[in-house]
Write a protein that holds these residues in place. Sequence first.
Motif, PDB file in Angstrom:
ATOM      1  N   HIS A 184       7.256  50.221  53.768  1.00 33.87           N
ATOM      2  CA  HIS A 184       7.483  48.814  54.102  1.00 33.87           C
ATOM      3  C   HIS A 184       6.178  48.031  54.107  1.00 33.87           C
ATOM      4  O   HIS A 184       5.119  48.560  54.459  1.00 33.87           O
ATOM      5  N   ARG A 185       6.270  46.744  53.747  1.00 33.34           N
ATOM      6  CA  ARG A 185       5.097  45.892  53.696  1.00 33.34           C
ATOM      7  C   ARG A 185       4.968  45.085  54.995  1.00 33.34           C
ATOM      8  O   ARG A 185       5.942  44.513  55.485  1.00 33.34           O
ATOM      9  N   ILE A 186       3.748  45.017  55.507  1.00 35.06           N
ATOM     10  CA  ILE A 186       3.484  44.290  56.748  1.00 35.06           C
ATOM     11  C   ILE A 186       3.864  42.815  56.600  1.00 35.06           C
ATOM     12  O   ILE A 186       4.433  42.206  57.510  1.00 35.06           O
ATOM     13  N   GLU A 187       3.587  42.237  55.431  1.00 39.27           N
ATOM     14  CA  GLU A 187       3.826  40.808  55.224  1.00 39.27           C
ATOM     15  C   GLU A 187       5.310  40.441  55.249  1.00 39.27           C
ATOM     16  O   GLU A 187       5.661  39.263  55.377  1.00 39.27           O
ATOM     17  N   ASP A 188       6.195  41.426  55.119  1.00 43.69           N
ATOM     18  CA  ASP A 188       7.629  41.141  55.145  1.00 43.69           C
ATOM     19  C   ASP A 188       8.190  41.019  56.560  1.00 43.69           C
ATOM     20  O   ASP A 188       9.355  40.629  56.741  1.00 43.69           O
ATOM     21  N   LYS A 206      22.331  38.631  58.750  1.00 43.43           N
ATOM     22  CA  LYS A 206      21.760  37.940  57.591  1.00 43.43           C
ATOM     23  C   LYS A 206      20.809  38.879  56.859  1.00 43.43           C
ATOM     24  O   LYS A 206      20.241  39.793  57.459  1.00 43.43           O
ATOM     25  N   GLU A 207      20.639  38.647  55.565  1.00 42.55           N
ATOM     26  CA  GLU A 207      19.701  39.434  54.772  1.00 42.55           C
ATOM     27  C   GLU A 207      18.582  38.552  54.230  1.00 42.55           C
ATOM     28  O   GLU A 207      18.795  37.368  53.947  1.00 42.55           O
ATOM     29  N   VAL A 208      17.407  39.134  54.090  1.00 40.07           N
ATOM     30  CA  VAL A 208      16.282  38.478  53.423  1.00 40.07           C
ATOM     31  C   VAL A 208      15.694  39.478  52.430  1.00 40.07           C
ATOM     32  O   VAL A 208      15.786  40.691  52.626  1.00 40.07           O
ATOM     33  N   PRO A 209      15.107  38.992  51.343  1.00 37.87           N
ATOM     34  CA  PRO A 209      14.557  39.920  50.341  1.00 37.87           C
ATOM     35  C   PRO A 209      13.244  40.548  50.804  1.00 37.87           C
ATOM     36  O   PRO A 209      12.382  39.874  51.373  1.00 37.87           O
ATOM     37  N   LYS A 225      29.555  39.718  53.449  1.00 39.42           N
ATOM     38  CA  LYS A 225      29.108  40.783  52.564  1.00 39.42           C
ATOM     39  C   LYS A 225      27.590  40.908  52.589  1.00 39.42           C
ATOM     40  O   LYS A 225      26.862  39.917  52.646  1.00 39.42           O
ATOM     41  N   ILE A 226      27.110  42.160  52.530  1.00 38.43           N
ATOM     42  CA  ILE A 226      25.688  42.410  52.463  1.00 38.43           C
ATOM     43  C   ILE A 226      25.386  43.224  51.208  1.00 38.43           C
ATOM     44  O   ILE A 226      26.296  43.701  50.534  1.00 38.43           O
ATOM     45  N   THR A 227      24.091  43.390  50.901  1.00 38.33           N
ATOM     46  CA  THR A 227      23.703  44.106  49.684  1.00 38.33           C
ATOM     47  C   THR A 227      22.995  45.427  49.964  1.00 38.33           C
ATOM     48  O   THR A 227      22.839  46.246  49.065  1.00 38.33           O
ATOM     49  N   ASP A 228      22.565  45.641  51.216  1.00 39.89           N
ATOM     50  CA  ASP A 228      21.767  46.837  51.512  1.00 39.89           C
ATOM     51  C   ASP A 228      22.068  47.353  52.919  1.00 39.89           C
ATOM     52  O   ASP A 228      21.335  47.075  53.869  1.00 39.89           O
ATOM     53  N   ALA A 229      23.134  48.134  53.035  1.00 42.97           N
ATOM     54  CA  ALA A 229      23.556  48.636  54.341  1.00 42.97           C
ATOM     55  C   ALA A 229      22.662  49.738  54.874  1.00 42.97           C
ATOM     56  O   ALA A 229      22.722  50.078  56.054  1.00 42.97           O
ATOM     57  N   ARG A 255      16.648  45.347  49.693  1.00 42.12           N
ATOM     58  CA  ARG A 255      15.938  45.701  48.464  1.00 42.12           C
ATOM     59  C   ARG A 255      16.606  45.144  47.218  1.00 42.12           C
ATOM     60  O   ARG A 255      16.089  45.328  46.115  1.00 42.12           O
ATOM     61  N   PHE A 256      17.741  44.461  47.379  1.00 46.39           N
ATOM     62  CA  PHE A 256      18.543  44.101  46.219  1.00 46.39           C
ATOM     63  C   PHE A 256      18.825  42.605  46.078  1.00 46.39           C
ATOM     64  O   PHE A 256      19.669  42.213  45.287  1.00 46.39           O
ATOM     65  N   LEU A 257      18.142  41.780  46.824  1.00 54.33           N
ATOM     66  CA  LEU A 257      18.395  40.340  46.733  1.00 54.33           C
ATOM     67  C   LEU A 257      17.636  39.682  45.585  1.00 54.33           C
ATOM     68  O   LEU A 257      18.057  38.653  45.083  1.00 54.33           O
ATOM     69  N   GLU A 258      16.520  40.258  45.191  1.00 56.96           N
ATOM     70  CA  GLU A 258      15.741  39.709  44.087  1.00 56.96           C
ATOM     71  C   GLU A 258      15.617  40.752  42.983  1.00 56.96           C
ATOM     72  O   GLU A 258      15.141  41.855  43.219  1.00 56.96           O
TER      73      GLU A 258
END
Length: 294
Positions: free
Chosen positions: A89-93, A188-191, A144-148, A113-116
């Motif tokens: 994982h990246r600190i900036e995220d 909610k999801e974020v990339p 709906k989500i993309t990365d459970a 991991r799948f939004l972009e």
Amino acid sequence: MKIVLGLPAYNEEKNLANIINQLKKITDNIIVCNDGSSDQTGPIAEKIGAIVVNHPKNMGYGASIRSIFTKFMEVDGDILVTFDADGQHRIEDIQKVTEPIIKNEADIVIGSRFLEKDQQEVPTYRKFGIKTITNLTNTTLGSKITDAQSGFRAYCRRVFPNIVPSEHGMGVSTEILIKASKNDFRIKEVPIKILYQGETSTHHPVSHGASVMLSTLKFISIEHPLKFYGIPGIIFLGIGLFFVGWTIQYFTENGVFPPVLALIAIGSTLFGLVFLMTAIMLYSIVNLIRDGKK
């Protein structure tokens, strides 16, 4: 808002010191769950100044997440961010996953991991497994989500009294989402971008995927018994009644009793009734337990 970082760690002495030192640029409130490591993971985390929860033996990722949740409720903090200790994982995220909670747009935020599309560096076999489990999980969620299966998440403090994980393995990720949706928490999801440097997973992909799949099915059946058992029950009952009618019609027209049709009719009807009874019983039990907790 005060951010607390939680790291489940098992034999991570090579990565841990560097990661904690980087995380300290964001917050001094860092919880490390040393999951029965055989190396210096625990002593290293303590020396750097993290709050360390030590398991006497390796209990699994889910048990580590539960220990982090429990410890978080004992410290002063508004948001808990779970962050892997293996350097992926990246600190900036971290700012990305905390921002929706700070803005009161979500209660739980998943780093996906799948939004972009330009960030999809996930190995193909992992991507297939994650997508399969995510699609299954989505059958129980309000949105709906993309990365459970992402372990990079942010939680607002108010969710914890209502979500107590029981799964010891990797299935805890879907368990939390299923329980969160049941309690009407906003998800909610974020990339985010994952740094895959070689094969960092210690789990065999097939056994790992099967374990998570079975765990997901288990929690779906518990939290949504009417859907999980009721729908197959209705289908089997419908098939059974169809063959009952066919059996009667065949006997009426030909004067010969069709044993194969009769067996299918009886078997399907019994399966349907068992599934429907199971659905009703589990639904009643789950609601009685929930009412007792209120």
